[in-house]
Design an enzyme around this catalytic site. Structure first.
Site, PDB file in Angstrom:
ATOM      1  N   ARG A   1      -4.514 -12.300   4.170  1.00  0.00           N
ATOM      2  CA  ARG A   1      -5.236 -11.548   3.123  1.00  0.00           C
ATOM      3  C   ARG A   1      -5.368 -12.388   1.866  1.00  0.00           C
ATOM      4  NH1 ARG A   1      -1.657  -6.730   2.151  1.00  0.00           N
ATOM      5  NH2 ARG A   1      -3.149  -6.180   0.545  1.00  0.00           N
TER       6      ARG A   1
ATOM      7  N   ASP B   1       3.656  -8.050   8.415  1.00  0.00           N
ATOM      8  CA  ASP B   1       3.185  -8.110   7.026  1.00  0.00           C
ATOM      9  C   ASP B   1       3.156  -9.552   6.532  1.00  0.00           C
ATOM     10  OD1 ASP B   1       2.474  -7.079   4.363  1.00  0.00           O
ATOM     11  OD2 ASP B   1       4.412  -7.936   3.836  1.00  0.00           O
TER      12      ASP B   1
ATOM     13  N   HIS C   1      10.435   0.362  -5.766  1.00  0.00           N
ATOM     14  CA  HIS C   1       9.488  -0.753  -5.650  1.00  0.00           C
ATOM     15  C   HIS C   1       8.483  -0.661  -6.785  1.00  0.00           C
ATOM     16  CE1 HIS C   1       7.003  -3.859  -3.838  1.00  0.00           C
ATOM     17  NE2 HIS C   1       5.980  -3.134  -4.239  1.00  0.00           N
TER      18      HIS C   1
ATOM     19  N   LYS D   1       7.554  -2.837   4.491  1.00  0.00           N
ATOM     20  CA  LYS D   1       8.729  -3.642   4.111  1.00  0.00           C
ATOM     21  C   LYS D   1       9.841  -2.752   3.571  1.00  0.00           C
ATOM     22  CE  LYS D   1       6.237  -6.274   1.525  1.00  0.00           C
ATOM     23  NZ  LYS D   1       5.196  -7.155   1.090  1.00  0.00           N
TER      24      LYS D   1
ATOM     25  N   SER E   1       1.384  -2.686   3.529  1.00  0.00           N
ATOM     26  CA  SER E   1       2.182  -3.887   3.274  1.00  0.00           C
ATOM     27  C   SER E   1       3.488  -3.523   2.551  1.00  0.00           C
ATOM     28  CB  SER E   1       1.330  -4.858   2.437  1.00  0.00           C
ATOM     29  OG  SER E   1       2.106  -5.873   1.895  1.00  0.00           O
TER      30      SER E   1
HETATM   31  N1  URA Z   1       2.619  -6.447  -2.820  1.00  0.00           N
HETATM   32  C1  URA Z   1       2.814  -6.418  -1.484  1.00  0.00           C
HETATM   33  O1  URA Z   1       3.937  -6.545  -1.000  1.00  0.00           O
HETATM   34  N2  URA Z   1       1.746  -6.244  -0.689  1.00  0.00           N
HETATM   35  C2  URA Z   1       0.498  -6.086  -1.154  1.00  0.00           C
HETATM   36  O2  URA Z   1      -0.417  -5.909  -0.379  1.00  0.00           O
HETATM   37  C3  URA Z   1       0.288  -6.138  -2.566  1.00  0.00           C
HETATM   38  C4  URA Z   1       1.372  -6.316  -3.374  1.00  0.00           C
END
Ligand code: URA
Length: 437
Positions: free
Chosen positions: A168, A161, A82, A187, A183
Site C-alpha cells: 500500500r 498486514d 492505539h 494487529k 490494518s
Molecule cells: N497505521 C497502520 O498501522 N495501518 C494503516 O493502514 C495506517 C496507519
C-alpha cells in the site's frame, strides 16, 4: 477462485463474500498471488471502497494470518490503546504505566514513525539499552512480571498486514478507511485483548484532517472490534497543533517523565488521564469513566505509575536511571530560536509541516532504512489562542547538523498562523464514539 476474477469484481463495484476475502489474504500471504495482482485489487478497493462486512472479513482474515496471543494465563484483563498518530503524541508511554500500576495488563505492540508522525518504538529507543525486539516469550514474561511491555510487530503477528502495508505504501493505497481499519485492528486484536481504546486524531497534524473522516474511521474500527466480541471505544482528539511542548524522541521521553512526576504540559496530562480512564473503565477496574480518572490521577500522584515505567525499562534492558536523571538521555549539540515576524494571536498551525521539520533534522525517516537521531527535537512555545509579539519565540530547534536547518526554520516560521483577533482555543477531545459511560 482466481485473483483476476476478484479484481474485476471489485473494479466493477461488487461486494466480496467472506470466502473471497479469505482467499485473497491467505493466497497473497503465502506468495500464491503476485504483487501486481494484489496491487490491482488494492487500488480497486481504494477507489470503490469496502463495505462494513468486507472490512470486518478483511480484518479477521488479516488477524488470523498469524498468531493471536493467548494471554489467558495472566489473570488481569488485557487492555491497550492505539493512536492514529500525530506530532508530539507520546501518551502511550504515560498511560501504559498508569494502567499497569492500576492492575490491568497492557500488552502493547507498537509501530515506528510513519510519514510526518512519530512512533512509540522510536521514542523508546531514545532510552539507552531499551529493547523493543523481545521475542513473544520474553514479551509474555515481562507482562507477567510488571503488567506492561512494549514491543514492535514480530513476524508472527498479522504477517498479512506487514506484506500488504508495504505494498500500500508503494502503490498510494494507504488512505482508505476499510484498509486502515483492517490494518490497525488486525494487529491490535492479535494482542489477545479484552478491550481497546482508540485515539483517532483529527486536524492538520493527523492523517485524517477532516473531522468527518476521523469519525467515519472511528465508527468503522469500533464496529469491527465490537463485532469481534471486544470492548472498543474511540476518542476523536485534536491534532491541529502538536501535543505538548516537545516533539522529538529524547525530548518526548523527558516530557513523559515530567507528566509521570505530576507535572508536564496540561494537554499531555489531560489526554493521558482521559485515555487511561477509559482503559480502566473498559477493563472493569472502575465503575465509571469518572472513577477511572480518579484512579489515573492517583497512580500519578502516588508515584506508582513512575515506578512502573522504571520497572518496565529495567525489564526491557534499558537504563532506568533516565527516569531520575533525564540528562542521561541523548541531547542535541545546538539550539536555535525561531522568532515571530509579526504580532497577533495564534489562530492555527499547519501541524504536519512541524513533523516534516523534525524529520528533515534527522528525527524522522524518509526511507524505511534511515537512521533516526533521537537527540534532535522541537520545542513549541505558543499554542492556538495565545498572544505573540513580533520578535517573541515561537519555537526552539534542537539540532546536531545545520545541513537542513534553514529549511526546518522556514517550516516552523511559515506554519504558525497568526491573525490580529484572538481565536477560540480548540477542545482537546472532540467526540467519543462507541460505548458510553
Ligand atoms: N497505521 C497502520 O498501522 N495501518 C494503516 O493502514 C495506517 C496507519
Amino acid at each position: 477462485m482466481r485473483a483476476v476474477d476478484l479484481i474485476r469484481k471489485k473494479r466493477d463495484a461488487g461486494e466480496h463474500s467472506r470466502e473471497e476475502i479469505n482467499f485473497l489474504i491467505s493466497a497473497y500471504t503465502k506468495g500464491k498471488i503476485p504483487d501486481y495482482q494484489a496491487a490491482a485489487w488494492l487500488m480497486a478497493a481504494w477507489i470503490r471502497g469496502l463495505s462494513r462486512n468486507e472490512t470486518a472479513a478483511l480484518t479477521e482474515a488479516m488477524l488470523h494470518s498469524g498468531e493471536v496471543l493467548d494471554l489467558s494465563a495472566l489473570p488481569a484483563k488485557k487492555v491497550d490503546k492505539h493512536s492514529t498518530g500525530g506530532v508530539g503524541d507520546k501518551t502511550s508511554l504515560i498511560l501504559a504505566p498508569i494502567v499497569a500500576a492500576g492492575g490491568l495488563t497492557v500488552p502493547m505492540i507498537s509501530g515506528r514513525g510513519l510519514g510526518h508522525t512519530g512512533g512509540t518504538l522510536d521514542k523508546l529507543e531514545a532510552i539507552p539499552g531499551f529493547n523493543v525486539n523481545l521475542s513473544l516469550n520474553e514479551f509474555r514474561q515481562v507482562l507477567a512480571e510488571c503488567g506492561m511491555a512494549l514491543i514492535g510487530q514480530t513476524s508472527e503477528i498479522a504477517p498479512a498486514d506487514k506484506k500488504i502495508y508495504a505494498l500500500r505504501d508503494a502503490t498510494s493505497t494507504v488512505e482508505n478507511i476499510g484498509l486502515i481499519c483492517a490494518s490497525i485492528m488486525s494487529k491490535k486484536l492479535a494482542e489477545g485483548l479484552d478491550a481497546l481504546v482508540l485515539d483517532v486524531k483529527t486536524g492538520s497534524g493527523a492523517f485524517m484532517k477532516r473531522e468527518e473522516d476521523s469519525v467515519r474511521l472511528a465508527e468503522t474500527m469500533v464496529e469491527t472490534g465490537t463485532s469481534m466480541g471486544k470492548k472498543v471505544v474511540a476518542l476523536i482528539t485534536d491534532m491541529d497543533q502538536p501535543l505538548g511542548r516537545a516533539a522529538g524522541h529524547a525530548s518526548e521521553i523527558r516530557e513523559c517523565v515530567d507528566v509521570l512526576q505530576g507535572g508536564g504540559p496540561a494537554d499531555v496530562r489531560e489526554l493521558s488521564i482521559e485515555l487511561s480512564a477509559w482503559m480502566f473503565y473498559l477493563g472493569g477496574k472502575s465503575k465509571t469513566v469518572e472513577d477511572g480518572r480518579t484512579l489515573s490521577i492517583d497512580m500519578i500522584e502516588s508515584g506508582k505509575a513512575f515506578e512502573k515505567f522504571k520497572q518496565c525499562i529495567r525489564l526491557q534492558g534499558g537504563d532506568e536511571r533516565v527516569m531520575d536523571n533525564p540528562q542521561l538521555l541523548p541531547a542535541a549539540k545546538s539550539s536555535l530560536t525561531v522568532n515571530s515576524v509579526s504580532s497577533g494571536y495564534i489562530s492555527g498551525t499547519r501541524c504536519e509541516q512541524f513533523g516534516t521539520a523534525l524529520a528533515i533534522l534527522g528525527g524522522g525517516r524518509e526511507k524505511k532504512e534511515d537512521h533516526i537521531d533521537h537527540a534532535v527535537g522541537l520545542e513549541f512555545h505558543k499554542r492556538i489562542g495565545d498572544r505573540v509579539e513580533k520578535g517573541e519565540p515561537l519555537a526552539t530547534i534542537h539540532y546536531n547538523s545545520d545541513a537542513r536547518l534553514a529549511e526546518a526554520q522556514r517550516l516552523l516560521l511559515d506554519n504558525f498562523l497568526i491573525q490580529s483577533e484572538p481565536s477560540a482555543k480548540r477542545p482537546l477531545i472532540h467526540r467519543i464514539i462507541g460505548q458510553q459511560k
